[in-house]
Design a protein around this motif. Sequence first.
Motif, PDB file in Angstrom:
ATOM      1  N   LYS A 236     -14.407  38.114 -18.158  1.00 34.50           N
ATOM      2  CA  LYS A 236     -15.412  38.004 -18.804  1.00 34.50           C
ATOM      3  C   LYS A 236     -16.152  36.936 -19.422  1.00 34.50           C
ATOM      4  N   ALA A 237     -17.221  37.232 -20.100  1.00 28.80           N
ATOM      5  CA  ALA A 237     -17.750  36.587 -21.016  1.00 28.80           C
ATOM      6  C   ALA A 237     -17.073  36.462 -22.721  1.00 28.80           C
ATOM      7  N   PRO A 238     -17.554  36.071 -23.487  1.00 27.08           N
ATOM      8  CA  PRO A 238     -16.608  35.808 -24.502  1.00 27.08           C
ATOM      9  C   PRO A 238     -17.860  37.014 -25.703  1.00 27.08           C
ATOM     10  N   ASP A 239     -16.955  37.491 -26.873  1.00 29.85           N
ATOM     11  CA  ASP A 239     -17.559  38.196 -27.502  1.00 29.85           C
ATOM     12  C   ASP A 239     -19.239  37.123 -27.619  1.00 29.85           C
ATOM     13  N   PRO A 240     -20.644  38.486 -28.048  1.00 31.02           N
ATOM     14  CA  PRO A 240     -22.127  37.621 -28.133  1.00 31.02           C
ATOM     15  C   PRO A 240     -21.252  36.571 -29.468  1.00 31.02           C
ATOM     16  N   LYS A 241     -21.181  37.132 -30.335  1.00 31.12           N
ATOM     17  CA  LYS A 241     -21.531  36.845 -31.479  1.00 31.12           C
ATOM     18  C   LYS A 241     -20.146  35.638 -32.000  1.00 31.12           C
ATOM     19  N   THR A 242     -19.042  35.542 -31.208  1.00 32.72           N
ATOM     20  CA  THR A 242     -18.229  34.158 -31.346  1.00 32.72           C
ATOM     21  C   THR A 242     -18.923  33.024 -30.521  1.00 32.72           C
ATOM     22  N   VAL A 243     -19.772  33.091 -30.190  1.00 34.93           N
ATOM     23  CA  VAL A 243     -20.409  32.084 -28.873  1.00 34.93           C
ATOM     24  C   VAL A 243     -22.093  31.296 -29.772  1.00 34.93           C
ATOM     25  N   THR A 244     -21.828  29.899 -29.468  1.00 36.94           N
ATOM     26  CA  THR A 244     -23.040  28.833 -29.629  1.00 36.94           C
ATOM     27  C   THR A 244     -23.448  27.923 -28.972  1.00 36.94           C
TER      28      THR A 244
END
Length: 249
Positions: A236-244
């Motif tokens: 699964k992709a990481p939580d969008p809130k933790t991504v840049t």
Amino acid sequence: MKKTITVLLTVSGALLVAAAPAQAAAKDPVRALKAEMVAGHGVRFTETANWSDGLDTLQAYTNKGVFQFGKKGPVGYDIASIAYDDAKDRAISIGRNTYYSGEYVADFLPKGKTWFRFEGGGAMPFLYAQVLNPAEPATLSALLAKGTKAGSKVTGKITFKDLDKVSPWFSGSDLSDWAGDTEVSYTLTLTSAGLVSKLSSSFRAEGTKNEYADFEGDIIEVDTRYTGWGSKVSVKAPDPKTVTGNSSG
């Protein structure tokens, strides 16, 4: 009685001879691999990567990860890597994006973000990863075709140019820009079911470019062990809130 025993032995022997070819028939590794290509399932692996200048050898990285399958091949992976100096990195690829965390992208992460997203998915994420991906049917087929089988082992060589033609794992990586005639030596070990249990590879870096220029002439060796073919896997992709970073959508 003697005649009866002789007849029975002869008949039994004939049955054994007739059955032998079926029992000894080798499993087709590509067919065995394709049978594992079920959505939501995959394979786990661990590996050790060594660097050498031809004189000295250093254990550079250890990696642990999983490939998640679709109907035709891997559709995602999650790989954790630990360097010789204990630096830790992780790469998750799913869909058309690859996400990195750890030392590799630390300087690019703003406060509050732990993952950097790059466009493009499915490619070899680190230099010190296994350059050959036997979870790709076309790649495995090429390795078998170019190798020589002895017992459960297949030994051979394949060039970067030939890898680029069959392997999305390789063709999407930075190494695809290196010298096309670079040869990768490899040994595959197959299970009785025809699946890959071990893969050892080595190559000498040639035609390196940009940030890899210092690796010119160095040797990279990777030993990988595969377990749990067909087991349930969820990447699964990481939580969008933790991504840049960048996204291809």
